[in-house]
Design a protein around this motif. Structure first.
Motif, PDB file in Angstrom:
ATOM      1  N   GLN A   1      -4.864 -38.318  41.257  1.00 24.11           N
ATOM      2  CA  GLN A   1      -5.610 -39.565  41.132  1.00 24.11           C
ATOM      3  C   GLN A   1      -6.268 -39.680  39.764  1.00 24.11           C
ATOM      4  O   GLN A   1      -6.625 -40.771  39.325  1.00 24.11           O
ATOM      5  CB  GLN A   1      -6.674 -39.655  42.236  1.00 24.11           C
ATOM      6  CG  GLN A   1      -7.363 -41.012  42.333  1.00 24.11           C
ATOM      7  CD  GLN A   1      -8.239 -41.134  43.565  1.00 24.11           C
ATOM      8  OE1 GLN A   1      -8.245 -40.276  44.423  1.00 24.11           O
ATOM      9  NE2 GLN A   1      -8.988 -42.220  43.653  1.00 24.11           N
ATOM     10  N   ASN A   2      -6.414 -38.541  39.078  1.00 20.07           N
ATOM     11  CA  ASN A   2      -7.066 -38.496  37.770  1.00 20.07           C
ATOM     12  C   ASN A   2      -6.055 -38.924  36.704  1.00 20.07           C
ATOM     13  O   ASN A   2      -5.197 -38.146  36.288  1.00 20.07           O
ATOM     14  CB  ASN A   2      -7.578 -37.071  37.516  1.00 20.07           C
ATOM     15  CG  ASN A   2      -8.358 -36.944  36.225  1.00 20.07           C
ATOM     16  OD1 ASN A   2      -8.102 -37.652  35.251  1.00 20.07           O
ATOM     17  ND2 ASN A   2      -9.303 -36.020  36.199  1.00 20.07           N
ATOM     18  N   LEU A   3      -6.157 -40.163  36.242  1.00 19.39           N
ATOM     19  CA  LEU A   3      -5.187 -40.718  35.306  1.00 19.39           C
ATOM     20  C   LEU A   3      -5.221 -39.990  33.969  1.00 19.39           C
ATOM     21  O   LEU A   3      -4.173 -39.758  33.347  1.00 19.39           O
ATOM     22  CB  LEU A   3      -5.441 -42.214  35.107  1.00 19.39           C
ATOM     23  CG  LEU A   3      -4.446 -42.986  34.246  1.00 19.39           C
ATOM     24  CD1 LEU A   3      -3.032 -42.889  34.812  1.00 19.39           C
ATOM     25  CD2 LEU A   3      -4.871 -44.455  34.141  1.00 19.39           C
ATOM     26  N   GLY A   4      -6.417 -39.597  33.512  1.00 16.38           N
ATOM     27  CA  GLY A   4      -6.528 -38.891  32.241  1.00 16.38           C
ATOM     28  C   GLY A   4      -5.807 -37.548  32.283  1.00 16.38           C
ATOM     29  O   GLY A   4      -5.092 -37.185  31.342  1.00 16.38           O
TER      30      GLY A   4
ATOM     31  N   GLN B   1      -2.281 -36.333  30.274  1.00 16.24           N
ATOM     32  CA  GLN B   1      -2.216 -35.126  29.449  1.00 16.24           C
ATOM     33  C   GLN B   1      -0.965 -34.305  29.710  1.00 16.24           C
ATOM     34  O   GLN B   1      -0.397 -33.728  28.786  1.00 16.24           O
ATOM     35  CB  GLN B   1      -3.429 -34.223  29.721  1.00 16.24           C
ATOM     36  CG  GLN B   1      -4.686 -34.549  28.953  1.00 16.24           C
ATOM     37  CD  GLN B   1      -5.726 -33.481  29.218  1.00 16.24           C
ATOM     38  OE1 GLN B   1      -6.440 -33.530  30.206  1.00 16.24           O
ATOM     39  NE2 GLN B   1      -5.793 -32.506  28.343  1.00 16.24           N
ATOM     40  N   VAL B   2      -0.547 -34.233  30.973  1.00 16.59           N
ATOM     41  CA  VAL B   2       0.463 -33.235  31.336  1.00 16.59           C
ATOM     42  C   VAL B   2       1.819 -33.804  31.741  1.00 16.59           C
ATOM     43  O   VAL B   2       2.826 -33.097  31.673  1.00 16.59           O
ATOM     44  CB  VAL B   2      -0.064 -32.327  32.477  1.00 16.59           C
ATOM     45  CG1 VAL B   2      -1.356 -31.638  32.065  1.00 16.59           C
ATOM     46  CG2 VAL B   2      -0.270 -33.101  33.781  1.00 16.59           C
ATOM     47  N   ALA B   3       1.867 -35.067  32.191  1.00 18.90           N
ATOM     48  CA  ALA B   3       3.096 -35.583  32.809  1.00 18.90           C
ATOM     49  C   ALA B   3       3.973 -36.328  31.809  1.00 18.90           C
ATOM     50  O   ALA B   3       3.495 -36.908  30.830  1.00 18.90           O
ATOM     51  CB  ALA B   3       2.756 -36.488  33.987  1.00 18.90           C
ATOM     52  N   ASP B   4       5.274 -36.319  32.093  1.00 19.93           N
ATOM     53  CA  ASP B   4       6.249 -37.071  31.303  1.00 19.93           C
ATOM     54  C   ASP B   4       6.514 -38.457  31.893  1.00 19.93           C
ATOM     55  O   ASP B   4       6.778 -39.410  31.160  1.00 19.93           O
ATOM     56  CB  ASP B   4       7.579 -36.308  31.261  1.00 19.93           C
ATOM     57  CG  ASP B   4       7.436 -34.933  30.642  1.00 19.93           C
ATOM     58  OD1 ASP B   4       7.157 -34.858  29.435  1.00 19.93           O
ATOM     59  OD2 ASP B   4       7.587 -33.934  31.379  1.00 19.93           O
ATOM     60  N   TRP B   5       6.466 -38.548  33.210  1.00 23.37           N
ATOM     61  CA  TRP B   5       6.852 -39.776  33.912  1.00 23.37           C
ATOM     62  C   TRP B   5       5.905 -39.980  35.085  1.00 23.37           C
ATOM     63  O   TRP B   5       5.459 -39.002  35.696  1.00 23.37           O
ATOM     64  CB  TRP B   5       8.293 -39.659  34.420  1.00 23.37           C
ATOM     65  CG  TRP B   5       8.938 -40.943  34.851  1.00 23.37           C
ATOM     66  CD1 TRP B   5       8.968 -41.457  36.120  1.00 23.37           C
ATOM     67  CD2 TRP B   5       9.656 -41.876  34.037  1.00 23.37           C
ATOM     68  NE1 TRP B   5       9.666 -42.646  36.136  1.00 23.37           N
ATOM     69  CE2 TRP B   5      10.104 -42.928  34.869  1.00 23.37           C
ATOM     70  CE3 TRP B   5       9.977 -41.918  32.671  1.00 23.37           C
ATOM     71  CZ2 TRP B   5      10.830 -44.016  34.393  1.00 23.37           C
ATOM     72  CZ3 TRP B   5      10.715 -42.996  32.197  1.00 23.37           C
ATOM     73  CH2 TRP B   5      11.129 -44.024  33.050  1.00 23.37           C
ATOM     74  N   GLY B   6       5.589 -41.214  35.383  1.00 25.95           N
ATOM     75  CA  GLY B   6       4.687 -41.495  36.489  1.00 25.95           C
ATOM     76  C   GLY B   6       5.266 -42.463  37.498  1.00 25.95           C
ATOM     77  O   GLY B   6       6.018 -43.386  37.140  1.00 25.95           O
ATOM     78  N   TYR B   7       4.954 -42.222  38.768  1.00 22.09           N
ATOM     79  CA  TYR B   7       5.241 -43.148  39.858  1.00 22.09           C
ATOM     80  C   TYR B   7       3.900 -43.533  40.472  1.00 22.09           C
ATOM     81  O   TYR B   7       3.134 -42.648  40.888  1.00 22.09           O
ATOM     82  CB  TYR B   7       6.103 -42.497  40.933  1.00 22.09           C
ATOM     83  CG  TYR B   7       7.536 -42.242  40.549  1.00 22.09           C
ATOM     84  CD1 TYR B   7       8.553 -43.141  40.884  1.00 22.09           C
ATOM     85  CD2 TYR B   7       7.888 -41.080  39.871  1.00 22.09           C
ATOM     86  CE1 TYR B   7       9.873 -42.894  40.540  1.00 22.09           C
ATOM     87  CE2 TYR B   7       9.205 -40.825  39.517  1.00 22.09           C
ATOM     88  CZ  TYR B   7      10.197 -41.739  39.863  1.00 22.09           C
ATOM     89  OH  TYR B   7      11.506 -41.485  39.519  1.00 22.09           O
TER      90      TYR B   7
ATOM     91  N   PRO C   1       7.377 -44.205  31.823  1.00 24.87           N
ATOM     92  CA  PRO C   1       6.842 -43.092  31.021  1.00 24.87           C
ATOM     93  C   PRO C   1       5.333 -42.996  31.198  1.00 24.87           C
ATOM     94  O   PRO C   1       4.636 -44.020  31.271  1.00 24.87           O
ATOM     95  CB  PRO C   1       7.220 -43.483  29.587  1.00 24.87           C
ATOM     96  CG  PRO C   1       8.381 -44.416  29.733  1.00 24.87           C
ATOM     97  CD  PRO C   1       8.142 -45.165  31.011  1.00 24.87           C
ATOM     98  N   MET C   2       4.823 -41.769  31.266  1.00 24.41           N
ATOM     99  CA  MET C   2       3.421 -41.580  31.599  1.00 24.41           C
ATOM    100  C   MET C   2       2.493 -42.273  30.613  1.00 24.41           C
ATOM    101  O   MET C   2       1.481 -42.858  30.993  1.00 24.41           O
ATOM    102  CB  MET C   2       3.107 -40.079  31.672  1.00 24.41           C
ATOM    103  CG  MET C   2       1.770 -39.754  32.316  1.00 24.41           C
ATOM    104  SD  MET C   2       1.577 -40.357  33.998  1.00 24.41           S
ATOM    105  CE  MET C   2       0.115 -41.384  33.815  1.00 24.41           C
ATOM    106  N   GLU C   3       2.844 -42.241  29.320  1.00 19.85           N
ATOM    107  CA  GLU C   3       1.952 -42.862  28.347  1.00 19.85           C
ATOM    108  C   GLU C   3       1.895 -44.378  28.533  1.00 19.85           C
ATOM    109  O   GLU C   3       0.874 -45.015  28.239  1.00 19.85           O
ATOM    110  CB  GLU C   3       2.373 -42.512  26.916  1.00 19.85           C
ATOM    111  CG  GLU C   3       3.742 -43.040  26.480  1.00 19.85           C
ATOM    112  CD  GLU C   3       4.871 -42.081  26.796  1.00 19.85           C
ATOM    113  OE1 GLU C   3       5.956 -42.234  26.189  1.00 19.85           O
ATOM    114  OE2 GLU C   3       4.669 -41.167  27.616  1.00 19.85           O
ATOM    115  N   VAL C   4       2.976 -44.972  29.045  1.00 16.75           N
ATOM    116  CA  VAL C   4       2.979 -46.405  29.329  1.00 16.75           C
ATOM    117  C   VAL C   4       2.148 -46.688  30.580  1.00 16.75           C
ATOM    118  O   VAL C   4       1.350 -47.636  30.609  1.00 16.75           O
ATOM    119  CB  VAL C   4       4.430 -46.920  29.507  1.00 16.75           C
ATOM    120  CG1 VAL C   4       4.424 -48.395  29.922  1.00 16.75           C
ATOM    121  CG2 VAL C   4       5.219 -46.729  28.220  1.00 16.75           C
ATOM    122  N   CYS C   5       2.313 -45.863  31.607  1.00 21.30           N
ATOM    123  CA  CYS C   5       1.508 -46.021  32.826  1.00 21.30           C
ATOM    124  C   CYS C   5       0.011 -45.922  32.523  1.00 21.30           C
ATOM    125  O   CYS C   5      -0.797 -46.678  33.070  1.00 21.30           O
ATOM    126  CB  CYS C   5       1.894 -44.954  33.852  1.00 21.30           C
ATOM    127  SG  CYS C   5       3.527 -45.167  34.597  1.00 21.30           S
ATOM    128  N   ALA C   6      -0.341 -44.987  31.651  1.00 21.04           N
ATOM    129  CA  ALA C   6      -1.754 -44.750  31.356  1.00 21.04           C
ATOM    130  C   ALA C   6      -2.410 -45.950  30.681  1.00 21.04           C
ATOM    131  O   ALA C   6      -3.628 -46.138  30.782  1.00 21.04           O
ATOM    132  CB  ALA C   6      -1.913 -43.512  30.483  1.00 21.04           C
TER     133      ALA C   6
END
Length: 236
Positions: free
Chosen positions: A195-198, A202-208, A220-225
């Motif tokens: 649940q911690n987006l920050g 920091q660690v993930a490449d891809w997010g769902y 991509p995680m940086e886009v999700c963030a």
């Protein structure tokens, strides 16, 4: 395209009459860190439990290296190469750190033994200083590190981390992030529920991003963030 190590395809899951997952699809490529994002109740932990065989799916498939392993027992999935660190850690409180690691140590699929206790302790020097301490006497952050280390010595092909930063002080969140990043450099494939987006950024490449048991969006995680939609979906 290279086949993902772990695929969760159109997963349906329920607790009794209450359906929680409505067709969740997640793919975890080799050597990557994939984050399942969502607020409490979105379906993250249920996805993890269904993938690990703790909660039998009502529909869909779980595939490991292309093999359908849906509904297999957790012990069978562990032998096939899925490691699992549950949200509540489940370490043995009356056993020492050394004993917790010793009983979990085993070769992975095909006799592969990449992670020995000695190698894990190089990554977790704090645990090396706590080998004689019982698990129940560790802090929450120390227990989390032990839970990850214990999963690693089972030599999994893919590691599932359920809410690894839940309830931890900021200094231990950083310690967990450092460990996940170190594992990533070692090529460990990971799926984490968070649940911690920050931390995830920091660690993930891809997010769902999960919402009400469905995938709201992925990328991509940086886009999700940076997405306002994702921030709203994770807001408590």
């Amino acid at each position: 395209m290279e086949q993902p190590v772990l695929e969760i395809v159109d997963l349906q899951a329920a607790y009794g009459p209450s359906q929680v997952l409505f067709g969740v699809t997640v793919r975890v490529p080799k050597g990557k860190v994939v984050a399942l994002l969502g607020r409490n109740g979105a379906g993250k932990t249920t996805t993890m439990k269904a993938a690990m065989g703790i909660l039998p799916p009502r529909g869909g498939q779980v595939r490991l290296r292309g093999q359908d392993v849906t509904g297999r027992r957790p012990s069978a999935l562990a032998r096939l190469g899925i490691g699992y660190v549950p949200e509540d850690r489940r370490i043995f409180p009356d056993l020492t750190v050394k004993e917790n690691l010793a009983i979990a140590s085993r070769p992975g699929p095909g006799g592969r033994r990449t992670w020995t206790v000695e190698k894990v302790l190089e990554l977790f020097p704090l645990l090396g200083r706590l080998m004689g301490r019982k698990g129940g006497l560790l802090s929450g952050g120390e227990q989390q590190l032990l839970a990850v280390a214990r999963a690693l010595v089972g030599n999994p092909e893919v590691l599932l981390l359920d809410e690894p930063t839940e309830g931890l002080a900021p200094v231990m969140v950083k310690a967990v992030a450092d460990v996940v990043q170190a594992l990533k450099r070692e090529g460990v494939t990971m799926l984490l529920a968070e649940q911690n987006l920050g931390f995830a950024n920091q660690v993930a490449d891809w997010g769902y991003v999960l919402q009400k048991g469905q995938v709201l969006l992925e990328g991509p995680m940086e886009v999700c963030a940076r997405s306002e939609e994702v921030v709203r979906a994770l807001a408590v």
